[in-house]
Motif scaffolding. Sequence first.
Motif, PDB file in Angstrom:
ATOM      1  N   GLY A  75       0.795  -1.220   0.000  1.00  0.00           N
ATOM      2  CA  GLY A  75       0.000   0.000   0.000  1.00  0.00           C
ATOM      3  C   GLY A  75       0.823   1.262   0.000  1.00  0.00           C
ATOM      4  N   ALA A  76       1.318   1.666   1.163  1.00  0.00           N
ATOM      5  CA  ALA A  76       1.994   2.953   1.302  1.00  0.00           C
ATOM      6  C   ALA A  76       3.253   3.001   0.444  1.00  0.00           C
ATOM      7  N   ARG A  77       3.622   4.230   0.025  1.00  0.00           N
ATOM      8  CA  ARG A  77       4.828   4.375  -0.790  1.00  0.00           C
ATOM      9  C   ARG A  77       6.052   4.009   0.041  1.00  0.00           C
ATOM     10  N   PRO A  78       6.908   3.153  -0.511  1.00  0.00           N
ATOM     11  CA  PRO A  78       8.072   2.710   0.266  1.00  0.00           C
ATOM     12  C   PRO A  78       9.114   3.816   0.406  1.00  0.00           C
ATOM     13  N   ALA A 119      19.862  14.202   2.685  1.00  0.00           N
ATOM     14  CA  ALA A 119      20.524  14.204   3.988  1.00  0.00           C
ATOM     15  C   ALA A 119      20.696  15.647   4.428  1.00  0.00           C
ATOM     16  N   GLY A 120      20.252  15.964   5.610  1.00  0.00           N
ATOM     17  CA  GLY A 120      20.458  17.304   6.180  1.00  0.00           C
ATOM     18  C   GLY A 120      21.536  17.217   7.242  1.00  0.00           C
ATOM     19  N   ILE A 121      22.451  18.160   7.202  1.00  0.00           N
ATOM     20  CA  ILE A 121      23.579  18.126   8.135  1.00  0.00           C
ATOM     21  C   ILE A 121      23.231  18.891   9.417  1.00  0.00           C
ATOM     22  N   GLY A 122      23.687  18.330  10.532  1.00  0.00           N
ATOM     23  CA  GLY A 122      23.469  18.975  11.829  1.00  0.00           C
ATOM     24  C   GLY A 122      21.995  19.034  12.174  1.00  0.00           C
ATOM     25  N   ARG A 123      21.573  20.182  12.697  1.00  0.00           N
ATOM     26  CA  ARG A 123      20.190  20.240  13.184  1.00  0.00           C
ATOM     27  C   ARG A 123      19.173  20.218  12.039  1.00  0.00           C
ATOM     28  N   ALA A 124      19.650  20.270  10.803  1.00  0.00           N
ATOM     29  CA  ALA A 124      18.737  20.176   9.646  1.00  0.00           C
ATOM     30  C   ALA A 124      18.336  18.733   9.364  1.00  0.00           C
ATOM     31  N   GLU A 125      18.951  17.763  10.081  1.00  0.00           N
ATOM     32  CA  GLU A 125      18.717  16.361   9.688  1.00  0.00           C
ATOM     33  C   GLU A 125      17.234  15.977   9.714  1.00  0.00           C
ATOM     34  N   LEU A 126      16.585  16.163  10.835  1.00  0.00           N
ATOM     35  CA  LEU A 126      15.198  15.685  10.919  1.00  0.00           C
ATOM     36  C   LEU A 126      14.221  16.569  10.146  1.00  0.00           C
ATOM     37  N   PRO A 127      14.397  17.893  10.105  1.00  0.00           N
ATOM     38  CA  PRO A 127      13.550  18.683   9.195  1.00  0.00           C
ATOM     39  C   PRO A 127      13.688  18.258   7.728  1.00  0.00           C
ATOM     40  N   VAL A 128      14.887  17.917   7.295  1.00  0.00           N
ATOM     41  CA  VAL A 128      15.068  17.450   5.910  1.00  0.00           C
ATOM     42  C   VAL A 128      14.388  16.093   5.720  1.00  0.00           C
ATOM     43  N   VAL A 129      14.412  15.251   6.734  1.00  0.00           N
ATOM     44  CA  VAL A 129      13.678  13.974   6.676  1.00  0.00           C
ATOM     45  C   VAL A 129      12.207  14.252   6.367  1.00  0.00           C
ATOM     46  N   GLU A 130      11.616  15.169   7.111  1.00  0.00           N
ATOM     47  CA  GLU A 130      10.173  15.432   6.940  1.00  0.00           C
ATOM     48  C   GLU A 130       9.879  15.979   5.549  1.00  0.00           C
ATOM     49  N   LEU A 131      10.734  16.842   5.067  1.00  0.00           N
ATOM     50  CA  LEU A 131      10.497  17.425   3.742  1.00  0.00           C
ATOM     51  C   LEU A 131      10.708  16.382   2.638  1.00  0.00           C
ATOM     52  N   ALA A 171      13.953   7.627  14.825  1.00  0.00           N
ATOM     53  CA  ALA A 171      13.245   8.912  14.662  1.00  0.00           C
ATOM     54  C   ALA A 171      12.774   9.080  13.214  1.00  0.00           C
ATOM     55  N   ALA A 172      13.581   8.620  12.271  1.00  0.00           N
ATOM     56  CA  ALA A 172      13.192   8.712  10.853  1.00  0.00           C
ATOM     57  C   ALA A 172      12.037   7.756  10.551  1.00  0.00           C
ATOM     58  N   VAL A 173      12.090   6.552  11.137  1.00  0.00           N
ATOM     59  CA  VAL A 173      11.001   5.576  10.932  1.00  0.00           C
ATOM     60  C   VAL A 173       9.683   6.155  11.442  1.00  0.00           C
ATOM     61  N   GLU A 174       9.744   6.742  12.612  1.00  0.00           N
ATOM     62  CA  GLU A 174       8.526   7.339  13.207  1.00  0.00           C
ATOM     63  C   GLU A 174       7.937   8.397  12.269  1.00  0.00           C
ATOM     64  N   ARG A 175       8.792   9.234  11.729  1.00  0.00           N
ATOM     65  CA  ARG A 175       8.318  10.297  10.827  1.00  0.00           C
ATOM     66  C   ARG A 175       7.808   9.714   9.504  1.00  0.00           C
ATOM     67  N   ALA A 176       8.474   8.663   9.025  1.00  0.00           N
ATOM     68  CA  ALA A 176       8.039   8.030   7.769  1.00  0.00           C
ATOM     69  C   ALA A 176       6.628   7.466   7.931  1.00  0.00           C
ATOM     70  N   LEU A 177       6.422   6.745   9.021  1.00  0.00           N
ATOM     71  CA  LEU A 177       5.105   6.135   9.234  1.00  0.00           C
ATOM     72  C   LEU A 177       4.032   7.210   9.379  1.00  0.00           C
ATOM     73  N   ALA A 178       4.385   8.288  10.076  1.00  0.00           N
ATOM     74  CA  ALA A 178       3.416   9.382  10.251  1.00  0.00           C
ATOM     75  C   ALA A 178       3.072  10.026   8.910  1.00  0.00           C
ATOM     76  N   THR A 205       6.211   3.641   4.102  1.00  0.00           N
ATOM     77  CA  THR A 205       6.625   2.410   4.788  1.00  0.00           C
ATOM     78  C   THR A 205       8.108   2.153   4.554  1.00  0.00           C
ATOM     79  N   PRO A 206       8.909   2.054   5.639  1.00  0.00           N
ATOM     80  CA  PRO A 206      10.334   1.765   5.457  1.00  0.00           C
ATOM     81  C   PRO A 206      10.561   0.429   4.746  1.00  0.00           C
ATOM     82  N   CYS A 207      11.451   0.436   3.767  1.00  0.00           N
ATOM     83  CA  CYS A 207      11.780  -0.771   2.990  1.00  0.00           C
ATOM     84  C   CYS A 207      12.627  -1.726   3.817  1.00  0.00           C
ATOM     85  N   SER A 208      12.456  -2.995   3.561  1.00  0.00           N
ATOM     86  CA  SER A 208      13.415  -3.999   4.036  1.00  0.00           C
ATOM     87  C   SER A 208      14.652  -3.892   3.135  1.00  0.00           C
TER      88      SER A 208
END
Length: 280
Positions: free
Chosen positions: A3-6, A204-216, A249-256, A260-263
Motif C-alpha cells: 500500500g503505502a509508498r516505500p 541528507a540534512g547536516i546537523g540540526r537540519a537532519e530531521l527537518p530534511v527527513v520530513e520534507l 526517529a526517521a522511521v517514526e516520521r516516515a510512518l506518520a 513504509t520503510p523498505c526492508s
Amino acid sequence: MTGARPVVITAAVVGAEVTRDQNPAVPYLPVEIAAAAVAAGRAGAAVVHLHARWPDGRPSQEAAHYSEIVARIRDAGSAVVVQVSTGGAVGMSLDERLGSLVPGAEMATLNLGTMNFGDGVFVNARPDVVRTAAAIRAAALVPECEVYDAGMLDTLRWLLERGHLAAPYHVQLVLGVPGGISASERNLRFLAEGLPAGVAWTAAGIGRAELPVVELALALGGHLRVGLEDNLFLARGVPATGSDALVAAAVERALAAGRTPCSPAEARALLGVKPFVGGG
Ligand code: KMH
Ligand code: ZN
C-alpha cells in the motif's frame, strides 16, 4: 511495502569527521562500526553508508578495515545493503579513497565536484570523478551520486551524456555542509526538481537540519539518510545514543507521513542492487 509508498532509510553510522569527544557513541573500531550498522538495520535502516577509522579515530580508507566491517555485519546475520564511501576524508588522495571498494560492498558513493567542506577543500576534479565512476562500475557496485550544490546536477547530466554513468544509479542530495548548498525547503525542492526524470533520490540534512530534511524529503517522495556522520543530536541538547536512535526517529516520521520503510530486499530491488544471497 504493502500500500503505502516505500521509503529507503540509509544510516550513515560514522563518517570521517565526527569524534568521540563530540559524542561518545561515535564508533571507531571495525567491531564498533559493524555493531552500529547492525543496530541501525534493526531500527529500520535498509542501507548502511560506511566509512572506516583507525583505532585512534583518524579516518581510514584501508581495505582491511572495510572488509572487517562488512564481514562482521554479515556474521551478525544482518542483510542491510552495504554502501562504502569513496569520499573518505578531506585531504586523502584518490588512490587512498578507492581502498574502500572491497568484495562484499554493494554500493559506493560518487562525489560529483570540488567544494569547500568546512574549513577544508574536498577535491573531486572531474577526471577523478570519471575515474571513480569507472572503478565503481568495474567493481560491479551501484553508484550513489553525492550532490552538495546545484552545479553538481550539471555534472551528473554530463556523466550520463558521456556514458561515464548509467542506470542503475542513485542520487544523494546533501544539504547543509558548510561550503555546500544550505538546508532549506526551497533548496531541496530546487535540487529534487532538477534531477533526471524518474531517478530515485535520498536527502541528507547536516546537523540540526537532519530531521527537518527527513520530513520534507518524505513529503517530496524522496528517501532518507540519517546517522551520526551527519548529526550527533536527537534534539537540541540531547545527544543521539547512536545512529539507530536517529533511524528510529526517521522511521517514526516516515510512518506518520504514510511511507513504509523498505526492508533490505525491497531496497535492493528499488535501487537496482543485485539480490543478496544471504537473505534480506
Ligand atoms: N567526508 C567527506 C569529506 C562520501 O562518503 O562519499 C566526504 C564524504 C562523502 O563523507
Ligand atoms: Zn560519507
